[in-house]
Motif scaffolding. Sequence first.
Motif, PDB file in Angstrom:
ATOM      1  N   VAL A 131     -29.369 -54.544  14.724  1.00 13.32           N
ATOM      2  CA  VAL A 131     -30.113 -53.262  15.310  1.00 13.32           C
ATOM      3  C   VAL A 131     -29.111 -51.847  14.761  1.00 13.32           C
ATOM      4  CG1 VAL A 131     -30.410 -51.951  17.525  1.00 13.32           C
ATOM      5  CG2 VAL A 131     -30.609 -54.700  17.505  1.00 13.32           C
ATOM      6  N   VAL A 132     -30.147 -51.041  14.173  1.00 17.00           N
ATOM      7  CA  VAL A 132     -29.672 -49.983  13.502  1.00 17.00           C
ATOM      8  C   VAL A 132     -30.192 -48.648  14.100  1.00 17.00           C
ATOM      9  CG1 VAL A 132     -30.954 -50.118  11.637  1.00 17.00           C
ATOM     10  CG2 VAL A 132     -28.906 -49.030  11.212  1.00 17.00           C
ATOM     11  N   GLY A 133     -29.713 -47.328  13.880  1.00 18.40           N
ATOM     12  CA  GLY A 133     -30.049 -46.389  13.811  1.00 18.40           C
ATOM     13  C   GLY A 133     -30.456 -45.620  12.507  1.00 18.40           C
ATOM     14  N   ASP A 134     -30.933 -44.509  12.795  1.00 19.43           N
ATOM     15  CA  ASP A 134     -31.126 -43.506  11.542  1.00 19.43           C
ATOM     16  C   ASP A 134     -30.514 -42.322  11.626  1.00 19.43           C
ATOM     17  OD1 ASP A 134     -32.875 -42.587  13.395  1.00 19.43           O
ATOM     18  OD2 ASP A 134     -34.770 -42.372  12.208  1.00 19.43           O
ATOM     19  N   HIS A 135     -30.095 -41.562  12.545  1.00 20.89           N
ATOM     20  CA  HIS A 135     -29.600 -40.286  12.674  1.00 20.89           C
ATOM     21  C   HIS A 135     -29.242 -40.040  14.300  1.00 20.89           C
ATOM     22  CE1 HIS A 135     -33.199 -38.975  14.807  1.00 20.89           C
ATOM     23  NE2 HIS A 135     -33.627 -39.558  13.477  1.00 20.89           N
ATOM     24  N   GLY A 136     -28.168 -39.170  14.410  1.00 25.25           N
ATOM     25  CA  GLY A 136     -27.993 -38.754  15.698  1.00 25.25           C
ATOM     26  C   GLY A 136     -28.884 -37.392  16.124  1.00 25.25           C
ATOM     27  N   PHE A 137     -28.360 -36.686  17.186  1.00 22.56           N
ATOM     28  CA  PHE A 137     -28.998 -35.230  17.504  1.00 22.56           C
ATOM     29  C   PHE A 137     -27.988 -34.349  17.905  1.00 22.56           C
ATOM     30  CE2 PHE A 137     -32.794 -37.788  17.914  1.00 22.56           C
ATOM     31  CZ  PHE A 137     -33.942 -36.688  17.917  1.00 22.56           C
ATOM     32  N   VAL A 138     -28.595 -33.034  17.739  1.00 22.39           N
ATOM     33  CA  VAL A 138     -27.707 -31.979  18.209  1.00 22.39           C
ATOM     34  C   VAL A 138     -28.530 -31.200  19.353  1.00 22.39           C
ATOM     35  CG1 VAL A 138     -26.140 -31.709  16.451  1.00 22.39           C
ATOM     36  CG2 VAL A 138     -28.304 -30.601  16.215  1.00 22.39           C
ATOM     37  N   ASP A 139     -28.257 -30.523  20.187  1.00 21.16           N
ATOM     38  CA  ASP A 139     -29.082 -29.520  20.934  1.00 21.16           C
ATOM     39  C   ASP A 139     -29.326 -28.482  20.446  1.00 21.16           C
ATOM     40  OD1 ASP A 139     -29.211 -31.442  22.964  1.00 21.16           O
ATOM     41  OD2 ASP A 139     -27.618 -30.746  24.092  1.00 21.16           O
ATOM     42  N   VAL A 140     -30.621 -27.852  20.483  1.00 20.09           N
ATOM     43  CA  VAL A 140     -30.915 -26.484  19.932  1.00 20.09           C
ATOM     44  C   VAL A 140     -31.541 -25.717  21.123  1.00 20.09           C
ATOM     45  CG1 VAL A 140     -32.621 -25.533  18.432  1.00 20.09           C
ATOM     46  CG2 VAL A 140     -31.350 -27.484  17.722  1.00 20.09           C
ATOM     47  N   THR A 141     -30.991 -24.274  21.332  1.00 24.30           N
ATOM     48  CA  THR A 141     -31.724 -23.277  21.986  1.00 24.30           C
ATOM     49  C   THR A 141     -32.364 -22.084  21.283  1.00 24.30           C
ATOM     50  OG1 THR A 141     -29.381 -22.395  22.211  1.00 24.30           O
ATOM     51  CG2 THR A 141     -30.101 -23.938  23.848  1.00 24.30           C
ATOM     52  N   GLN A 142     -32.057 -22.247  20.036  1.00 23.39           N
ATOM     53  CA  GLN A 142     -32.556 -20.918  19.264  1.00 23.39           C
ATOM     54  C   GLN A 142     -32.984 -21.580  17.872  1.00 23.39           C
ATOM     55  OE1 GLN A 142     -30.687 -16.958  19.757  1.00 23.39           O
ATOM     56  NE2 GLN A 142     -29.043 -18.235  20.072  1.00 23.39           N
ATOM     57  N   GLU A 143     -34.141 -20.871  17.357  1.00 19.39           N
ATOM     58  CA  GLU A 143     -34.899 -21.350  16.334  1.00 19.39           C
ATOM     59  C   GLU A 143     -34.819 -20.109  15.131  1.00 19.39           C
ATOM     60  OE1 GLU A 143     -38.738 -23.737  16.468  1.00 19.39           O
ATOM     61  OE2 GLU A 143     -39.466 -21.702  16.605  1.00 19.39           O
ATOM     62  N   LYS A 202     -33.942 -28.113  23.108  1.00 18.26           N
ATOM     63  CA  LYS A 202     -34.446 -29.399  22.417  1.00 18.26           C
ATOM     64  C   LYS A 202     -33.490 -29.928  21.448  1.00 18.26           C
ATOM     65  CE  LYS A 202     -37.909 -27.919  19.673  1.00 18.26           C
ATOM     66  NZ  LYS A 202     -38.555 -27.167  18.364  1.00 18.26           N
ATOM     67  N   GLY A 203     -33.807 -31.216  21.117  1.00 21.85           N
ATOM     68  CA  GLY A 203     -33.070 -31.727  20.170  1.00 21.85           C
ATOM     69  C   GLY A 203     -33.438 -31.946  18.816  1.00 21.85           C
TER      70      GLY A 203
END
Length: 662
Positions: free
Chosen positions: A480-492, A601-602
């Motif tokens: 079992v493997v993943g491809d990436h993690g995540f960071v939270d985003v509030t501005q674009e 968002k992530g």
Amino acid sequence: MLHELITIWFGWVENWGYTGVFFLMAMESSIIPVPSEVVIPPAAFWAAQGKMDFTGVILAGTLGSYFGSAVSYWVSQWVGLPILRRYGKYVLLPPDKLELAERWVQRFGVTGIFIARLLPVVRHLISIPAGILKMPFWSFSLATTIGAGLWCWVLAIFGREVIGGNPELMQSPEAMVAVLKAKLHWFVLAVVALGLLYGFIIWFKNQNQSRVNAGKLLALFFFTSLLGTTFVSTGCGTATKKPVSENRVILISIDGLTPADYLSPSSPALNLRALAQKGAHAEAVLPAYPSVTFPNHASLATGVRPAKHGILSNTIFNPEKGPTQDWYFDSRALQVPTLWEGATRQGLTTALIAWPVSLNAKVNWLVPEVFSPDGIDHDKNWQHTLKNTDPALMNELILHSSVKHIKNNADYDQWMTEAALHILETHQPSLTLLHYRSLDAAQHEHGRVAPEVKEALRFVDTQIGRLIAANDLEHTAILVVGDHGFVDVTQELRLNALFRSKGWLTARGKTISAWKVIAHSNGGQATVYLHGSMMKNLEFRTKVENLLKKNAGGRYRIIDRAELNEKEALPEAFCALDSLNGYGFSQSSEGKFITQLKGTKGEHGALADNPLLWTGFLAAGAGISSGVNLGKISILDIAPTAAKLLNAALPTAEGNALNLTP
């Protein structure tokens, strides 16, 4: 709702012991649809561990079933048929099921009560018509007790054998119910066959009344029933997994998996946590750059970085047209050999199920990941899947799936689980690659730690529990493997709007018509390209570089061409930008450079120097020792590790085969 109820009922068995078994089986034998598979099997497993008594579990279940049935019998006799037909639908007794049970009792009598206790649908309803038709109570009681006792005994055998061989199922009640129901279908078929035998005996008796003693025939039937059900229940209970002729590898990708999902004691991924304890796990897996899905799945399949395998981003950048909506679906874009090609050269069979960059792959069984470029439209996406899968295989998979319409990512993942289960059991490929996307979708929509993310992780974990339970880990390695993690985003950040304000980019509405410089955005990362001769225009290059530095302001960091060469990424790019501190990138060329989002968002895509972007790896089964901590590894190590487990060659891989048996 169902998940919560099953968890509560499961807890009653664990905490109340025989009393919990009695009351839940009483409920199961009335109009309350408690699945008996979540009551008797776990109790039998605990009995095998010395926490309860095996015979006591069967007796408690039998008495509870009889009590619930007897209550239904007397209440139905008191209420009467007209009222039940009129109001039954309000208490989970629709007219069609009620009529089915009534016809059953009228036709088969006492023996029908016995057989019905062993069959789904009619099992918990059969007491109602028996009461309405005023069947003799002692005859009803005898048939009910024998049938309920036999059913509880069969469930107890299955629980002891199936869960005993897969104790991780105890940590996922929904997966346990699904697996037990799948294993019990042979028993149900045997009961149906015995019912047909009984019908033949009745017919034979009527044709030969003067020569045949009906009592002897019925005695023969019951004796045959007991022999048949004993044989079927015992055989199915011990042969819980279909044997395979050779060692095989199942590589499962969970899009957006993080190490905390299986290392944290508070993680709801109970199957993943058990798998990590049972086998090997990494504390972190460093993704390739950019840390987005399609390049990293290509690296998982090849063991090389994006600049070498050719899948540079999720979507294709056209040097003349700029960013496109065309995704890297087609495996023919891969420029190096893949894991499945290495397996095929070894004479092994292969299956790809919802794996990114798999369209047109030369494998034995293929359900490619392919979807509409028009945003999230599950109906359109499913039509693309149907169109690009072999019709014969698709018809076979649809027939064996409980999901009949794909309405969301969870439906998609469950359908792919059931497709994988069928292919693994029926065709037994040596190598299977499978991709889940619900967890990724939840994090994109809600951010890293929202309740919806925890629920998505629990759901995907349940699907993986079904796969683990259905496979013999003595001959199967599950990775079992993943491809990436995540960071939270509030501005674009809208880089193309910034370039447009400088006159370097022209657009009509949302459509970019001409550009000297353009950004190809990947959420948490953006790649900056210069058009044609602009790459050699030192003055323009300096202007772009100064503009990007001026507007960085802690919002992003610039990765220059030299660093990109070192990372073997984005060979045609001028530079790349990695977002920082709650910022993300948009493809839009409209509006202001900085836009405040409505919520969190992530996103992902940046270099793996941020631990939040690290992904995970765990493995158990054939060729893998328990308790192995691999520390920090590279995503490039996965393909050569899988190839080693298959005794297949992948000489072009840049990663190292992990030592899973130190």
